[in-house]
Design a protein around this motif. Structure first.
Motif, PDB file in Angstrom:
ATOM      1  N   MET A   1      53.016  97.714  49.546  1.00 21.90           N
ATOM      2  CA  MET A   1      51.993  96.659  49.609  1.00 21.90           C
ATOM      3  C   MET A   1      50.624  97.277  49.852  1.00 21.90           C
ATOM      4  SD  MET A   1      52.167  93.336  52.074  1.00 21.90           S
ATOM      5  CE  MET A   1      51.016  92.001  51.930  1.00 21.90           C
ATOM      6  N   THR A   2      49.598  96.727  49.208  1.00 22.90           N
ATOM      7  CA  THR A   2      48.263  97.251  49.419  1.00 22.90           C
ATOM      8  C   THR A   2      47.829  97.019  50.860  1.00 22.90           C
ATOM      9  OG1 THR A   2      47.405  95.156  48.617  1.00 22.90           O
ATOM     10  CG2 THR A   2      47.543  96.938  47.029  1.00 22.90           C
ATOM     11  N   ASP A   3      46.851  97.795  51.337  1.00 22.74           N
ATOM     12  CA  ASP A   3      46.424  97.709  52.725  1.00 22.74           C
ATOM     13  C   ASP A   3      45.929  96.319  53.091  1.00 22.74           C
ATOM     14  OD1 ASP A   3      47.087 100.326  53.077  1.00 22.74           O
ATOM     15  OD2 ASP A   3      45.077 101.078  52.682  1.00 22.74           O
ATOM     16  N   SER A   4      45.284  95.639  52.176  1.00 29.75           N
ATOM     17  CA  SER A   4      44.795  94.297  52.452  1.00 29.75           C
ATOM     18  C   SER A   4      44.768  93.511  51.158  1.00 29.75           C
ATOM     19  CB  SER A   4      43.385  94.359  53.045  1.00 29.75           C
ATOM     20  OG  SER A   4      42.496  94.952  52.121  1.00 29.75           O
ATOM     21  N   PRO A   5      44.829  92.174  51.215  1.00 27.51           N
ATOM     22  CA  PRO A   5      44.788  91.390  49.995  1.00 27.51           C
ATOM     23  C   PRO A   5      43.424  91.469  49.345  1.00 27.51           C
ATOM     24  CG  PRO A   5      44.612  89.970  51.900  1.00 27.51           C
ATOM     25  CD  PRO A   5      44.895  91.359  52.421  1.00 27.51           C
ATOM     26  N   SER A   6      43.395  91.194  48.050  1.00 25.13           N
ATOM     27  CA  SER A   6      42.105  91.138  47.381  1.00 25.13           C
ATOM     28  C   SER A   6      41.232  90.103  48.057  1.00 25.13           C
ATOM     29  CB  SER A   6      42.301  90.748  45.918  1.00 25.13           C
ATOM     30  OG  SER A   6      41.086  90.326  45.363  1.00 25.13           O
ATOM     31  N   PRO A   7      39.989  90.440  48.365  1.00 29.94           N
ATOM     32  CA  PRO A   7      39.116  89.439  48.997  1.00 29.94           C
ATOM     33  C   PRO A   7      38.842  88.259  48.079  1.00 29.94           C
ATOM     34  CG  PRO A   7      37.878  91.389  48.359  1.00 29.94           C
ATOM     35  CD  PRO A   7      39.327  91.726  48.190  1.00 29.94           C
ATOM     36  N   ALA A   8      39.061  88.427  46.770  1.00 31.55           N
ATOM     37  CA  ALA A   8      38.806  87.336  45.840  1.00 31.55           C
ATOM     38  C   ALA A   8      39.930  86.307  45.835  1.00 31.55           C
ATOM     39  CB  ALA A   8      38.610  87.893  44.431  1.00 31.55           C
ATOM     40  N   LEU A   9      41.160  86.729  46.081  1.00 32.73           N
ATOM     41  CA  LEU A   9      42.290  85.815  45.995  1.00 32.73           C
ATOM     42  C   LEU A   9      42.788  85.333  47.348  1.00 32.73           C
ATOM     43  CD1 LEU A   9      42.421  87.304  43.136  1.00 32.73           C
ATOM     44  CD2 LEU A   9      44.828  86.661  43.155  1.00 32.73           C
ATOM     45  N   GLY A  10      42.563  86.082  48.410  1.00 32.54           N
ATOM     46  CA  GLY A  10      43.156  85.734  49.681  1.00 32.54           C
ATOM     47  C   GLY A  10      44.669  85.869  49.622  1.00 32.54           C
ATOM     48  N   ARG A  11      45.329  85.398  50.653  1.00 32.84           N
ATOM     49  CA  ARG A  11      46.787  85.527  50.701  1.00 32.84           C
ATOM     50  C   ARG A  11      47.515  84.358  50.050  1.00 32.84           C
ATOM     51  NH1 ARG A  11      48.593  89.779  53.477  1.00 32.84           N
ATOM     52  NH2 ARG A  11      47.226  90.771  54.992  1.00 32.84           N
ATOM     53  N   VAL A  12      46.879  83.190  49.977  1.00 39.78           N
ATOM     54  CA  VAL A  12      47.570  81.999  49.471  1.00 39.78           C
ATOM     55  C   VAL A  12      46.678  81.262  48.481  1.00 39.78           C
ATOM     56  CG1 VAL A  12      48.670  79.808  50.071  1.00 39.78           C
ATOM     57  CG2 VAL A  12      48.878  81.762  51.619  1.00 39.78           C
ATOM     58  N   GLY A  13      47.270  80.868  47.358  1.00 32.85           N
ATOM     59  CA  GLY A  13      46.581  80.061  46.366  1.00 32.85           C
ATOM     60  C   GLY A  13      47.457  78.901  45.927  1.00 32.85           C
ATOM     61  N   ILE A  14      46.972  78.157  44.943  1.00 27.11           N
ATOM     62  CA  ILE A  14      47.696  77.027  44.366  1.00 27.11           C
ATOM     63  C   ILE A  14      48.061  77.362  42.932  1.00 27.11           C
ATOM     64  CG2 ILE A  14      47.434  74.653  43.518  1.00 27.11           C
ATOM     65  CD1 ILE A  14      47.939  74.793  46.498  1.00 27.11           C
ATOM     66  N   TRP A  15      49.300  77.038  42.555  1.00 28.03           N
ATOM     67  CA  TRP A  15      49.776  77.169  41.171  1.00 28.03           C
ATOM     68  C   TRP A  15      50.145  75.771  40.698  1.00 28.03           C
ATOM     69  CZ3 TRP A  15      52.740  76.369  37.114  1.00 28.03           C
ATOM     70  CH2 TRP A  15      52.883  77.356  36.122  1.00 28.03           C
ATOM     71  N   THR A  16      49.673  75.380  39.494  1.00 30.10           N
ATOM     72  CA  THR A  16      50.002  74.031  39.033  1.00 30.10           C
ATOM     73  C   THR A  16      49.983  73.911  37.519  1.00 30.10           C
ATOM     74  OG1 THR A  16      49.469  71.678  39.294  1.00 30.10           O
ATOM     75  CG2 THR A  16      47.609  73.209  39.172  1.00 30.10           C
ATOM     76  N   PHE A  17      50.902  73.086  37.001  1.00 35.32           N
ATOM     77  CA  PHE A  17      50.867  72.631  35.614  1.00 35.32           C
ATOM     78  C   PHE A  17      50.158  71.283  35.506  1.00 35.32           C
ATOM     79  CE2 PHE A  17      54.656  75.196  34.045  1.00 35.32           C
ATOM     80  CZ  PHE A  17      53.990  75.762  32.975  1.00 35.32           C
ATOM     81  N   ALA A  18      49.937  70.619  36.651  1.00 39.14           N
ATOM     82  CA  ALA A  18      49.519  69.225  36.645  1.00 39.14           C
ATOM     83  C   ALA A  18      48.162  68.989  36.001  1.00 39.14           C
ATOM     84  CB  ALA A  18      49.513  68.671  38.068  1.00 39.14           C
ATOM     85  N   HIS A  19      47.304  70.008  35.977  1.00 33.66           N
ATOM     86  CA  HIS A  19      45.983  69.808  35.386  1.00 33.66           C
ATOM     87  C   HIS A  19      46.044  69.629  33.873  1.00 33.66           C
ATOM     88  CE1 HIS A  19      43.947  71.722  39.083  1.00 33.66           C
ATOM     89  NE2 HIS A  19      43.696  70.431  39.076  1.00 33.66           N
ATOM     90  N   GLU A  20      47.102  70.093  33.230  1.00 32.93           N
ATOM     91  CA  GLU A  20      47.177  70.006  31.770  1.00 32.93           C
ATOM     92  C   GLU A  20      47.114  68.572  31.273  1.00 32.93           C
ATOM     93  OE1 GLU A  20      50.430  72.165  30.011  1.00 32.93           O
ATOM     94  OE2 GLU A  20      49.051  73.817  29.650  1.00 32.93           O
ATOM     95  N   GLY A  21      47.681  67.636  32.017  1.00 29.06           N
ATOM     96  CA  GLY A  21      47.738  66.259  31.560  1.00 29.06           C
ATOM     97  C   GLY A  21      46.630  65.372  32.085  1.00 29.06           C
ATOM     98  N   GLN A  22      45.653  65.957  32.777  1.00 31.50           N
ATOM     99  CA  GLN A  22      44.591  65.173  33.387  1.00 31.50           C
ATOM    100  C   GLN A  22      43.305  65.244  32.557  1.00 31.50           C
ATOM    101  OE1 GLN A  22      45.009  63.323  36.167  1.00 31.50           O
ATOM    102  NE2 GLN A  22      47.155  63.984  36.274  1.00 31.50           N
ATOM    103  N   PRO A  23      42.503  64.186  32.580  1.00 30.54           N
ATOM    104  CA  PRO A  23      41.204  64.253  31.899  1.00 30.54           C
ATOM    105  C   PRO A  23      40.304  65.293  32.559  1.00 30.54           C
ATOM    106  CG  PRO A  23      41.377  62.249  33.215  1.00 30.54           C
ATOM    107  CD  PRO A  23      42.738  62.874  33.212  1.00 30.54           C
TER     108      PRO A  23
END
Length: 312
Positions: A1-23
């Motif tokens: 594991m790298t010494d620290s997470p990328s400062p751009a991504l942090g440790r936790v994000g959101i993954w979703t398909f739900a935006h595909e069907g939204q306006p």
């Protein structure tokens, strides 16, 4: 594991398909709220809604700081030169905020018909991906160059693709995997490669209802040969796969229950070697935006800015 997470991504994000069907307006509002909740990155799939490039532009233009990552852009749907041009354009327009996840699941040379739409096969997965990356790198580049250069990740499950991800890109994006796979991926890729792990979750105190949603999710992926092959490498057998997923398999793939159960699973992936965990919230209605769940999960999963593990 790298010494620290990328400062751009942090440790936790959101993954979703739900935006595909939204306006588009709803997507913009939702993305902006996800950013304000403190999540470090927003991941999205590419199926038969918006294309990966258009969706990236929509999400990036609606946010100011958060990383946006394709999970994944399907290489069967676009030429390497087109992908390279899109990567440069997004990287130059939104410096340091776009991560290009690449993958593709069709592993023969025939044309597959999906929802009535013909999709070309790819040939053998690892040689095809290696050649695709080489073609991207060789593509002519004109105009402004992004600074920093956008990062790439490969959708990877098996040891050969994980090895290619570590060798030729920033690292791997794994999907539909238990903690045991994260441990293996880290060992195979070594300490320097970035590892972003998708984790499906159901936030529901009613265990039976939560398990029903989780089981439906897992059952859908048992139609995918590459996912079944990955599960078999991890020791799951016919008793877990044939005729529907076993309780053991569902529990390994999906974290369900209360906040503590979900936080515990995320922590297990991080301890096993993940640099970043992107949480996919499942509900009984896959087409709906799980805004309530994203809001509820944020205080439990996203460190407060300024703490040792914070995104900022």
């Amino acid at each position: 594991m790298t010494d620290s997470p990328s400062p751009a991504l942090g440790r936790v994000g959101i993954w979703t398909f739900a935006h595909e069907g939204q306006p588009a307006a709803r997507v913009r509002e939702s993305a902006a709220e996800i950013e304000e909740l403190g999540y470090g990155a927003l991941w999205y799939g590419e199926a038969f809604g918006r294309d990966a490039v258009g969706q990236a532009w929509l999400l990036l233009s609606a946010t100011r700081r958060m990383t946006v990552a394709s999970g994944i852009a399907n290489i069967a749907l676009r030429e390497p030169r087109t992908t390279a041009a899109a990567e440069r354009t997004l990287g130059e327009a939104f410096p340091g905020r776009f991560v290009l996840g690449l993958g593709g699941h069709r592993v023969d040379d025939t044309v597959h018909v999906v929802d009535g739409y013909p999709v070309p096969g790819l040939g053998r997965a690892v040689p095809t991906m290696r050649a695709y990356l080489a073609s991207m790198d060789a593509s002519p580049a004109h105009g402004p160059r992004p600074d920093p250069a956008p990062r790439r990740l490969l959708a990877a499950l098996g040891p050969k693709m994980l090895g290619l991800a570590a060798e030729r890109t920033w690292g791997a994006h794994t999907y539909f995997v238990p903690v045991a796979h994260t441990e293996r991926a880290r060992r195979l890729m070594g300490p320097a490669a970035f590892l972003a792990v998708e984790q499906a979750v159901v936030l529901d105190h009613d265990a039976a209802r939560a398990r029903e949603v989780a089981t439906a999710h897992v059952a859908g992926y048992l139609e995918a040969p590459h996912q079944v092959a990955s599960l078999r490498r991890l020791g799951f057998g016919d008793e877990d796969i044939v005729g529907g997923p076993s309780r053991r398999l569902v529990d390994a793939i999906v974290a369900y229950g209360d906040l503590e159960a979900i936080r515990r699973r995320v922590d297990l992936h991080l301890a096993a070697g993940a640099d970043h965990v992107c949480v996919q919230v499942l509900t009984a209605d896959p087409s709906a935006l799980p805004l309530r769940e994203w809001r509820t999960l944020a205080p439990a999963l996203v460190p407060h800015p300024g703490t040792a593990d914070g995104n900022g």
